[in-house]
Design a protein around this motif. Structure first.
Motif, PDB file in Angstrom:
ATOM      1  N   SER A   1      33.150  21.585  31.081  1.00 53.84           N
ATOM      2  CA  SER A   1      31.940  22.220  31.596  1.00 53.84           C
ATOM      3  C   SER A   1      32.286  23.355  32.533  1.00 53.84           C
ATOM      4  CB  SER A   1      31.076  21.190  32.326  1.00 53.84           C
ATOM      5  OG  SER A   1      31.750  20.680  33.446  1.00 53.84           O
ATOM      6  N   SER A   2      31.530  24.418  32.422  1.00 53.13           N
ATOM      7  CA  SER A   2      31.704  25.586  33.276  1.00 53.13           C
ATOM      8  C   SER A   2      30.400  26.345  33.313  1.00 53.13           C
ATOM      9  CB  SER A   2      32.814  26.487  32.730  1.00 53.13           C
ATOM     10  OG  SER A   2      32.816  27.739  33.366  1.00 53.13           O
ATOM     11  N   PRO A   3      29.938  26.786  34.464  1.00 49.00           N
ATOM     12  CA  PRO A   3      28.649  27.458  34.525  1.00 49.00           C
ATOM     13  C   PRO A   3      28.617  28.812  33.850  1.00 49.00           C
ATOM     14  CG  PRO A   3      29.764  27.570  36.652  1.00 49.00           C
ATOM     15  CD  PRO A   3      30.575  26.661  35.775  1.00 49.00           C
ATOM     16  N   GLY A   4      29.772  29.465  33.677  1.00 47.41           N
ATOM     17  CA  GLY A   4      29.794  30.760  33.002  1.00 47.41           C
ATOM     18  C   GLY A   4      28.998  31.826  33.722  1.00 47.41           C
ATOM     19  N   THR A   5      29.081  31.848  35.059  1.00 46.66           N
ATOM     20  CA  THR A   5      28.246  32.774  35.823  1.00 46.66           C
ATOM     21  C   THR A   5      28.559  34.223  35.518  1.00 46.66           C
ATOM     22  OG1 THR A   5      29.812  32.567  37.660  1.00 46.66           O
ATOM     23  CG2 THR A   5      27.882  31.141  37.697  1.00 46.66           C
ATOM     24  N   ARG A   6      29.827  34.554  35.272  1.00 48.53           N
ATOM     25  CA  ARG A   6      30.180  35.935  34.989  1.00 48.53           C
ATOM     26  C   ARG A   6      29.754  36.365  33.596  1.00 48.53           C
ATOM     27  NH1 ARG A   6      36.357  35.812  37.102  1.00 48.53           N
ATOM     28  NH2 ARG A   6      36.166  33.725  36.236  1.00 48.53           N
ATOM     29  N   PHE A   7      29.262  35.409  32.799  1.00 47.83           N
ATOM     30  CA  PHE A   7      28.830  35.706  31.441  1.00 47.83           C
ATOM     31  C   PHE A   7      27.313  35.874  31.359  1.00 47.83           C
ATOM     32  CE2 PHE A   7      28.770  34.960  26.771  1.00 47.83           C
ATOM     33  CZ  PHE A   7      29.815  35.793  26.429  1.00 47.83           C
ATOM     34  N   ARG A   8      26.649  35.719  32.477  1.00 55.78           N
ATOM     35  CA  ARG A   8      25.201  35.881  32.470  1.00 55.78           C
ATOM     36  C   ARG A   8      24.822  37.347  32.284  1.00 55.78           C
ATOM     37  NH1 ARG A   8      24.121  31.942  37.713  1.00 55.78           N
ATOM     38  NH2 ARG A   8      24.478  29.971  36.631  1.00 55.78           N
TER      39      ARG A   8
ATOM     40  N   ASP B   1      37.256  29.316  26.937  1.00 50.92           N
ATOM     41  CA  ASP B   1      37.090  30.728  27.309  1.00 50.92           C
ATOM     42  C   ASP B   1      38.276  31.578  26.874  1.00 50.92           C
ATOM     43  OD1 ASP B   1      38.959  29.745  29.040  1.00 50.92           O
ATOM     44  OD2 ASP B   1      38.070  30.569  30.861  1.00 50.92           O
ATOM     45  N   VAL B   2      38.966  31.164  25.810  1.00 47.57           N
ATOM     46  CA  VAL B   2      40.063  31.968  25.282  1.00 47.57           C
ATOM     47  C   VAL B   2      39.768  32.332  23.833  1.00 47.57           C
ATOM     48  CG1 VAL B   2      41.746  30.905  26.817  1.00 47.57           C
ATOM     49  CG2 VAL B   2      41.453  29.985  24.524  1.00 47.57           C
ATOM     50  N   CYS B   3      40.357  33.429  23.398  1.00 47.85           N
ATOM     51  CA  CYS B   3      40.252  33.842  22.009  1.00 47.85           C
ATOM     52  C   CYS B   3      41.624  34.353  21.581  1.00 47.85           C
ATOM     53  CB  CYS B   3      39.206  34.937  21.836  1.00 47.85           C
ATOM     54  SG  CYS B   3      39.594  36.462  22.743  1.00 47.85           S
ATOM     55  N   GLY B   4      41.849  34.419  20.287  1.00 46.66           N
ATOM     56  CA  GLY B   4      43.137  34.934  19.854  1.00 46.66           C
ATOM     57  C   GLY B   4      43.467  34.565  18.424  1.00 46.66           C
TER      58      GLY B   4
ATOM     59  N   ILE C   1      37.855  35.066  27.726  1.00 49.20           N
ATOM     60  CA  ILE C   1      36.503  35.617  27.623  1.00 49.20           C
ATOM     61  C   ILE C   1      35.744  35.168  28.866  1.00 49.20           C
ATOM     62  CG2 ILE C   1      34.423  35.830  26.220  1.00 49.20           C
ATOM     63  CD1 ILE C   1      35.987  35.096  23.795  1.00 49.20           C
ATOM     64  N   LYS C   2      35.960  35.865  29.953  1.00 55.16           N
ATOM     65  CA  LYS C   2      35.327  35.509  31.210  1.00 55.16           C
ATOM     66  C   LYS C   2      34.021  36.268  31.437  1.00 55.16           C
ATOM     67  CE  LYS C   2      38.417  32.670  33.061  1.00 55.16           C
ATOM     68  NZ  LYS C   2      38.082  31.261  33.361  1.00 55.16           N
ATOM     69  N   SER C   3      33.846  37.383  30.747  1.00 49.38           N
ATOM     70  CA  SER C   3      32.698  38.234  30.991  1.00 49.38           C
ATOM     71  C   SER C   3      32.181  38.784  29.671  1.00 49.38           C
ATOM     72  CB  SER C   3      33.085  39.389  31.922  1.00 49.38           C
ATOM     73  OG  SER C   3      34.040  40.224  31.285  1.00 49.38           O
ATOM     74  N   SER C   4      31.004  39.417  29.731  1.00 47.48           N
ATOM     75  CA  SER C   4      30.447  40.021  28.520  1.00 47.48           C
ATOM     76  C   SER C   4      31.321  41.169  28.030  1.00 47.48           C
ATOM     77  CB  SER C   4      29.020  40.502  28.790  1.00 47.48           C
ATOM     78  OG  SER C   4      28.968  41.291  29.967  1.00 47.48           O
ATOM     79  N   GLY C   5      31.979  41.879  28.966  1.00 48.50           N
ATOM     80  CA  GLY C   5      32.899  42.936  28.552  1.00 48.50           C
ATOM     81  C   GLY C   5      34.063  42.382  27.756  1.00 48.50           C
ATOM     82  N   ALA C   6      34.536  41.213  28.155  1.00 49.73           N
ATOM     83  CA  ALA C   6      35.617  40.571  27.422  1.00 49.73           C
ATOM     84  C   ALA C   6      35.158  40.130  26.034  1.00 49.73           C
ATOM     85  CB  ALA C   6      36.157  39.381  28.212  1.00 49.73           C
TER      86      ALA C   6
ATOM     87  N   PRO D   1      52.543  47.831  28.815  1.00 50.81           N
ATOM     88  CA  PRO D   1      52.811  46.753  27.857  1.00 50.81           C
ATOM     89  C   PRO D   1      52.349  45.406  28.393  1.00 50.81           C
ATOM     90  CG  PRO D   1      54.724  48.181  28.105  1.00 50.81           C
ATOM     91  CD  PRO D   1      53.755  48.583  29.175  1.00 50.81           C
ATOM     92  N   PHE D   2      51.750  44.597  27.549  1.00 49.14           N
ATOM     93  CA  PHE D   2      51.306  43.236  27.845  1.00 49.14           C
ATOM     94  C   PHE D   2      50.108  43.187  28.795  1.00 49.14           C
ATOM     95  CE2 PHE D   2      56.055  43.009  27.507  1.00 49.14           C
ATOM     96  CZ  PHE D   2      56.084  42.577  26.184  1.00 49.14           C
ATOM     97  N   ALA D   3      49.475  44.325  29.073  1.00 41.08           N
ATOM     98  CA  ALA D   3      48.322  44.325  29.975  1.00 41.08           C
ATOM     99  C   ALA D   3      47.178  43.522  29.372  1.00 41.08           C
ATOM    100  CB  ALA D   3      47.876  45.746  30.268  1.00 41.08           C
ATOM    101  N   LYS D   4      46.495  42.738  30.217  1.00 35.92           N
ATOM    102  CA  LYS D   4      45.333  41.955  29.811  1.00 35.92           C
ATOM    103  C   LYS D   4      44.068  42.623  30.349  1.00 35.92           C
ATOM    104  CE  LYS D   4      48.323  39.065  28.226  1.00 35.92           C
ATOM    105  NZ  LYS D   4      48.809  39.347  26.886  1.00 35.92           N
ATOM    106  N   ILE D   5      42.926  42.200  29.799  1.00 37.45           N
ATOM    107  CA  ILE D   5      41.666  42.738  30.274  1.00 37.45           C
ATOM    108  C   ILE D   5      41.423  42.257  31.697  1.00 37.45           C
ATOM    109  CG2 ILE D   5      40.258  40.846  29.355  1.00 37.45           C
ATOM    110  CD1 ILE D   5      38.169  43.027  28.608  1.00 37.45           C
ATOM    111  N   GLU D   6      40.952  43.139  32.552  1.00 39.24           N
ATOM    112  CA  GLU D   6      40.698  42.799  33.945  1.00 39.24           C
ATOM    113  C   GLU D   6      39.312  42.156  34.074  1.00 39.24           C
ATOM    114  OE1 GLU D   6      42.609  42.987  36.511  1.00 39.24           O
ATOM    115  OE2 GLU D   6      44.236  44.376  35.981  1.00 39.24           O
ATOM    116  N   THR D   7      39.239  41.102  34.891  1.00 40.78           N
ATOM    117  CA  THR D   7      37.956  40.486  35.190  1.00 40.78           C
ATOM    118  C   THR D   7      37.506  40.993  36.545  1.00 40.78           C
ATOM    119  OG1 THR D   7      38.561  38.503  33.939  1.00 40.78           O
ATOM    120  CG2 THR D   7      36.707  38.314  35.465  1.00 40.78           C
ATOM    121  N   THR D   8      36.681  42.006  36.531  1.00 40.42           N
ATOM    122  CA  THR D   8      36.244  42.624  37.778  1.00 40.42           C
ATOM    123  C   THR D   8      34.993  41.925  38.309  1.00 40.42           C
ATOM    124  OG1 THR D   8      34.927  44.239  36.555  1.00 40.42           O
ATOM    125  CG2 THR D   8      37.181  44.859  37.126  1.00 40.42           C
ATOM    126  N   SER D   9      34.756  42.050  39.596  1.00 41.64           N
ATOM    127  CA  SER D   9      33.557  41.490  40.196  1.00 41.64           C
ATOM    128  C   SER D   9      32.347  42.329  39.786  1.00 41.64           C
ATOM    129  CB  SER D   9      33.682  41.460  41.718  1.00 41.64           C
ATOM    130  OG  SER D   9      33.879  42.769  42.223  1.00 41.64           O
TER     131      SER D   9
END
Length: 446
Positions: free
Chosen positions: A18-25, A123-126, A273-278, A390-398
């Motif tokens: 369970s996770s509220p997924g607040t950053r995905f709202r 919250d992962v994809c790949g 996948i922490k955010s809608s941008g992700a 190289p190897f950069a991941k998507i940033e989860t910004t506030s």
């Protein structure tokens, strides 16, 4: 929400945390985040599909704190029918952390006498290398408890993940730190694991340790009240349940350098996948994976059909005008309508949405049953990884800057929103059930 998929010659279990997924709202206001469609299918669909390709996979168990609902029930029935697997949902009585539910439902997981089981965060994809993980796990020493899937990150970004130091020859995990304060390793935990049943031994030890600590706290509080001394508050009813177990901190850290924990490295696509941008970023990569795994899912430019540029998924029930231009990296959901002269790029159009004639949608998510008016422009700002690193991941910004301003991001239109004609919505978030009256820039419309 997160998941576990267990794998075995006789059992496969898939865990939902369970996770509220607040950053995905506001997208997670309608359905649990794991059921959100990316590249035409729910996030967890991609997980189960990857597991279904492994021989002798028999069962999928979903574990989580979510209340059962129609969306989850429909998904389970559909997955069972398509993948010929038994799928069950087990609900936690309270949030039990990343491993508490695993231990709590140990009897159900072990009922099929599994040889191994996968655990996957939701919250992962790949492009999951599950077969390769299984092959390595089988070749590891008999004392092995688990294998962690790892990938590379930049030195700076590694601080946001669990970091793994392993023997380069045997791949035994020598050291594990969850979100370290200083640099430890560029090898990071992907949130995908393969366990042997022996992992329940350290889980049991941690569980008993928690109960003992809880007993001491209760004894302390009762003794304080009985002898008349002031109660100092050593027992706090607001603390998390003592059955909550943190897999990374309480299991992986002590298992490191014991010969029981190993790492499997991958250079395939992986992201959280922490955010809608992700979600937009994941949509792009899943569509690219379709080129080899499911080319039939990708739309093609044909006579009397819309112009398709790059990778595009169009649900068979969607209605798209032949003059529309779609792509690259676009998903058009069920029963969506795309009108004459519409341009869509790097976006997800959800079920029942309507894009009226000549509108333009870029780097955005259009919610369920929402309408975008004539000649309107919906645009967001992508937050992709730095291509020069190289190897950069998507940033989860506030969501907001330190000055209280909305950070530029993709635009998200919630469900049942009406956007009028001839306006622009830029870098904004619109909550469900709104009828907009004009243009908006860098705003959250409540």
């Amino acid at each position: 929400m997160a998941y576990i998929i267990s794998l075995s010659s006789r059992l496969s279990a898939f865990r939902v945390l369970s996770s509220p997924g607040t950053r995905f709202r506001p997208l997670s206001l309608e359905i649990p985040k794991p059921l959100f469609p990316v590249a035409g299918f729910s996030i967890i669909y991609h997980h189960i599909e990857a597991c279904s390709k492994i021989p002798d996979m028999k069962e999928v168990i979903l574990i989580g704190f979510y209340q059962p609902n129609d969306a989850l029930t429909k998904f389970i029935h559909s997955a069972q029918k398509e993948f010929k697997l038994q799928v069950r949902y087990l609900q936690e009585y309270t949030a039990l952390g990343t491993a508490g539910g695993l231990y709590h439902f140990r009897d159900q997981i072990l009922a099929g006498n599994p040889d191994f089981f996968f655990v996957m965060n939701a919250d992962v994809c790949g492009d999951f290398p599950l077969k390769n993980m299984l092959d390595q796990h089988k070749k590891s020493p008999a004392s092995i408890c688990g294998t962690i899937l790892c990938t590379e990150a930049t030195r700076q970004q590694s601080l946001n993940y669990g970091c793994v130091v392993d023997n380069k020859d045997s791949h035994e995990v020598l050291h594990y730190v969850e979100k370290p304060e200083t640099f430890v390793s560029t090898a990071i935990n992907c949130g995908i694991y393969l366990f042997s049943p022996g992992v329940f031994e350290p889980l049991q030890q941690i569980f008993k340790q928690h109960l003992q600590e809880n007993y001491k706290l209760n004894s302390c509080s009762v003794a304080g009240m009985c002898d008349g001394t002031a109660f100092t508050g050593c027992y706090d009813p607001n603390l998390p349940s003592k059955e909550m177990i943190r897999l990374e901190q309480e299991i992986f850290i002590p298992l490191a350098n014991t010969g029981k924990l190993y790492a499997h490295h991958t250079d395939r696509f992986w992201s959280q996948i922490k955010s809608s941008g992700a979600a937009i970023y994941a949509n792009r990569h899943y569509l690219a994976i379709y080129r080899t795994s499911h080319p039939e899912r990708l739309a093609k430019s044909k006579e009397d059909c819309p112009t398709v540029r790059g990778d595009v998924y169009i649900h068979p029930t969607a209605q798209v005008h032949p003059t529309a231009v779609l792509g690259p990296n676009v998903t058009i959901g069920k029963h969506a309508t795309v009108g004459e002269g519409v341009r869509v790029r790097e976006s997800i159009i959800l079920e029942g949405a309507s894009l009226q004639d000549h509108c333009c949608v870029l780097h955005s998510v259009i919610g369920w049953n929402s309408t975008v008016g004539l000649w309107t422009r919906i645009e967001g700002t992508p937050n992709d990884p730095n291509p020069n690193k190289p190897f950069a991941k998507i940033e989860t910004t506030s969501t907001f800057t330190s000055e209280g301003k909305l950070n530029p991001s993709i635009t998200v239109i919630g469900s049942n929103v009406t956007v009028p004609s001839e306006v622009m919505i830029l870098n904004s978030i619109v909550l469900p059930d709104k009828a907009l009256s004009g243009s908006y820039k860098n705003q959250i419309i409540l």
